[in-house]
Each structure stands twice: as structure tokens, then as C-alpha cells.
Design an enzyme around this catalytic site. Structure first.
Site, mmCIF file in Angstrom:
data_model
loop_
_atom_site.group_PDB
_atom_site.id
_atom_site.type_symbol
_atom_site.label_atom_id
_atom_site.label_comp_id
_atom_site.label_asym_id
_atom_site.label_seq_id
_atom_site.Cartn_x
_atom_site.Cartn_y
_atom_site.Cartn_z
ATOM 1 N N LYS A 195 -17.042 44.995 -93.672
ATOM 2 C CA LYS A 195 -18.315 45.476 -94.227
ATOM 3 C C LYS A 195 -18.154 46.030 -95.632
ATOM 4 C CE LYS A 195 -21.619 46.407 -90.579
ATOM 5 N NZ LYS A 195 -22.319 47.429 -89.777
ATOM 6 N N ASP A 216 -19.459 49.392 -79.894
ATOM 7 C CA ASP A 216 -20.126 49.245 -81.185
ATOM 8 C C ASP A 216 -21.644 49.274 -81.024
ATOM 9 O OD1 ASP A 216 -20.253 48.693 -83.988
ATOM 10 O OD2 ASP A 216 -20.613 46.591 -83.548
#
Length: 451
Positions: free
Chosen positions: A321, A399
Site C-alpha cells: 500500500k 484484516d
């Protein structure tokens, strides 16, 4: 390292993870390695000791370790894509006309006229203080992370002083001359050298350094680089394959640092902080995913050594990310198709980065596959069923739970009960039933302990 795997050297781990810092700075892959290659040859040329070269080595590889901490503010203040903004800013000198041209061309380029004017007026009025705060945040955070990774105070100081200039015009403390860490003076110089080498070769790099000698750079260091310019093999290596191996060989042999399990945990935790600092909406995300993953693994009967390895993988699952702009990550609304495509690339970026070191290559599948679904409708590869291993299913479940129970740009955090009810609808299609049941049991157990 996975249980039973041989220990490796710190240089192997850090040189691999430095690719994550390159993408966060919007730089071509290998920027940190190229800076390390040039900087170590410069350090040898000025006769640094083996101990000094060892600390310089890690300063150069990790000079940008605080770089994610100002990404969100850059997007918000300049209404710009942080990756392209940072990439372009590496080319800018501090001469006023050049700075003004940069700000005009990069502030709020994709905004409406009124919004763009407002942003530019704000930058014009407060630009000096904004720049100081952005650099201070980056440098202080980088120094803190370096310390948590057991690196010396000399390395931390080199990272802290990275944006100081020889004439005192730098940031954030306005240090001048030899008040500035020698490692920082070298790191800033080779950073600029790499950027301009890619644009104009050795001559272009040396010319740019020469033009800033006495202002940005220590004149003696610039003269030493001019001496390196007579050794074409040093510069040719910047464009050759296998630079990572060549850089690893530059670490002073007598001071090569081994990485054991405890140290690798500290490194993973340090880079998790880099990932989570990228956006205010992901603060603490990686650490919580590691916690929930461990909770699930414990319920499923994982051995302590395997749980430790899984926690480490969970800490690093989102490292890709760092290559996604905050203009996308922090957007309050649905991503456009091109933005969604950028988001969907982050697992493969993570897989690529973690695959570069033997110590973490067995965590790469978790980074690469944690957005896959049991029904094959996930990304990036559309894996289905048993193609997704149990370790990855655990991290995926953790997650999702953390994402639902944390604030996001487009919604407030959900209570745990509401998040679990929503997740239950995806059990068997997106989420693994055993992992979900283990999460539920683990959360009940946590609640009982807290009570």
C-alpha cells in the site's frame, strides 16, 4: 524467517525492504540501493572507518524510512497526488523561481479554479511553516523507527538531518556546516546525484551537485564526488542488474550484522509503522491485524513458533500500500476505475518486495493473496478455495474484521458485533468458516479476560 530457516544478514533484509521506501517516495525502484552504492564509494574515498561505513550503510538504505508519515498531509495541503508530488520535488532546488514554478504546476492541478486558488493562497502564506512541519514529521518519525530497529544513534541522526543544508537554509532545524550529521550530508548529496544521473548521466549528476556546492552540500564532499566521476564503473553499476547483491557486498565484512528471530520481529514492527503512517485511517492497522491473526491461529492450535511467523507476516501484509497514492487511500467516496486498479495492484507490490529477501520470502504469499476470496472473486489473481492457504485465510479474516471496526474515509467504525454479523454473510464465499469461528471464539475469550 519461517521456523527452522537459517539466519540471514541485516543487509539482506533492509536492502530488500528499501524498495518499499522507494515506491513511497515516488522514486524508480532501486533508488535507495543506488544511493547506498554511491554513498559507500564516497565514504571510502574520504577514508571513513569500518564502523563509520557500517552506520553510513544503514543510513543510506533507510534515509526515507519516515517518508510515509507526511503523505496524507501533502495530499490534503497541496490537493495533490503525494507520489507524483514527491517524485517531482526531488528535482527542485531552493531557488525561489524554481520553487514557485513547482508549486504552481503541482498544487491542486486537478481541482476547480476556486479550490486551486484557495490552496495556492494558503501555500503562499504558510509555505515555509508547512514545509518545515512536513520535513520535521518525516525526519523525526524516521529517526524513531531506526532506533526501534536497533540501529545506532549515528544512523538515527543521519536520518534526522537528511534535509538540512550546508548553508543553514534546510529543514527542520536550520543546521549548518558540520553541525549537520556527516551521514546526512552524504545521503542528501547522493540522493540528488541519483535523481539527476537518471536524467543526465554522470555529467548531469556532477553538474547539479557542483551548482549546489556551498549551499546544499559540503564543498569537500562535492569535490570527492567529482573524483568518483573519473571511475566510470561506479556509475555504470547504477544501471546494471544485480545491484542489490553488489550493495550487500559493500557492508564492512568485519561488522556484518546477523538477524535472529527477535531482531526480525523488530524490523517487521518498524516497517509496519511505516505502512500504517501512510494514512490517518490505517494508524495501528497492521499491529491489530497481527493481534487478531494470532488470536485466530491460537484457536486453531498453531504452535508458538508458527504463530510468531504468522504475526510477522501479518505486520507486513499491507506493505504494498506504500505504492498507492493517499489521494486514493483517503478518498471519501467510491474509487474511480483507474483508482480501483491502483488499489488492486498493492498485493502484488507487497509480494514483490517481500520476495526480495530470503528472511521474508515465505510471507510474500500472504501479502500477495490476502484480498483473494474463497469463491474466486477476489484480487489480484482470482484464486479460489484451497488455492488460498490457511495462513492467508487467517490474515484475510483478521484484516476484514479490523477494517470494519476502524474508521474509514467513507464511514465510521462499526461495533464488533455489527462487524461480525456483516462478516458472517460472507462466510464460505469470501471468508473461511473455521477462521471466522476461531475469530469469534478468540474475541469472546479476550472479552472474558478483560472482564
Amino acid at each position: 524467517m519461517e521456523p527452522g530457516q537459517q539466519s540471514v544478514h541485516l543487509s539482506d533484509v533492509v536492502s530488500a525492504l528499501s524498495f518499499a521506501l522507494d515506491i513511497t517516495e515516488g522514486q524508480p525502484a532501486g533508488h535507495s540501493l543506488r544511493c547506498c552504492w554511491l554513498g559507500m564509494h564516497l565514504g571510502r574515498r574520504i577514508d571513513l572507518s569500518a564502523a563509520e561505513l557500517s552506520d553510513l550503510y544503514y543510513t543510506l538504505l533507510l534515509k526515507d524510512i519516515g517518508c510515509s508519515s507526511n503523505a496524507a498531509r501533502i495530499c490534503r495541503l497541496y490537493l495533490a497526488d503525494d507520489l507524483s508530488f514527491k517524485n517531482a520535488y526531488k528535482m527542485v532546488d531552493t531557488k525561489l523561481p524554481e520553487v514557485l514554478r513547482f508549486l504552481v504546476s503541482h498544487t491542486a492541478r486537478n481541482s476547480g479554479m476556486i479550490e486551486r486558488l484557495q490552496a495556492m493562497i494558503h501555500v503562499a502564506r504558510n509555505g515555509g511553516e508547512i514545509a518545515r512541519e512536513l520535513i520535521e514529521t518525516r525526519c523525526q518519525r524516521g529517526a524513531e523507527i531506526a532506533r526501534t530497529m536497533r540501529l545506532s544513534e549515528s544512523v538515527a541522526s543521519g536520518i534526522l538531518d537528511l534535509d538540512e543544508h550546508w548553508d543553514g537554509s534546510g529543514q527542520p532545524l536550520g543546521r549548518a556546516g558540520e553541525e549537520i550529521s556527516l551521514f546526512a550530508r552524504i545521503a542528501l548529496l547522493v540522493q540528488v546525484a541519483d535523481v539527476f544521473f537518471r536524467r543526465g548521466g554522470t555529467e548531469g549528476a556532477v553538474a547539479e551537485l557542483r551548482s549546489r556546492a556551498g549551499r546544499w552540500f559540503d564543498p569537500k564532499l562535492v569535490a570527492a564526488v567529482e573524483g568518483l566521476a573519473t571511475e566510470p564503473h561506479i556509475w555504470a553499476a547504477l544501471e546494471e542488474e544485480g545491484l542489490q547483491d553488489k550493495v550487500m557486498a559493500l557492508e564492512p565484512r568485519s561488522l556484518v550484522r546477523a538477524v535472529d528471530e527477535d531482531y526480525l520481529d523488530d524490523i517487521a514492527a518498524g516497517f509496519a509503522r511505516v505502512v500504517d503512517a501512510k494514512s490517518p485511517f490505517t494508524a495501528g492497522h497492521s499491529e491489530r491485524v497481527a493481534l487478531f491473526s494470532d488470536l485466530i491461529a491460537d484457536e486453531l492450535g498453531y504452535a508458538p513458533e508458527r504463530r510468531r511467523w504468522l504475526r510477522r507476516a501479518a505486520l507486513l501484509h499491507d506493505i504494498g500500500k506504500l505504492g498507492v497514492s493517499n489521494a486514493i487511500l483517503d478518498k471519501n467516496g467510491r474509487p474511480e476505475p483507474d483508482e480501483w486498479a491502483a488499489i488492486k495492484r498493492h498485493p502484488e507490490l507487497g509480494r514483490t518486495i517481500l520476495s526480495k529477501t530470503v528472511a521474508l520470502e515465505n510471507t510474500a504469499a500472504i501479502a500477495g493473496d490476502h484480498h483473494e476470496r474463497l469463491d474466486g472473486r477476489g484480487y489480484p489473481r482470482g484464486l479460489a478455495g484451497l488455492e488460498i492457504d490457511l495462513d492467508t485465510r487467517i490474515v484475510s479474516t483478521a484484516d476484514v474484521f479490523d477494517a470494519l471496526t476502524a474508521d474509514r474515509p467513507y464511514r465510521a467504525a462499526m461495533p464488533a458485533s455489527e462487524a461480525l454479523a456483516l462478516m458472517e454473510k460472507d462466510v464460505g464465499t469470501a471468508l473461511d468458516p473455521e477462521c471466522f469461528a476461531a475469530l469469534q471464539r478468540g474475541l469472546v475469550r479476550m472479552q472474558d479476560v478483560a472482564a
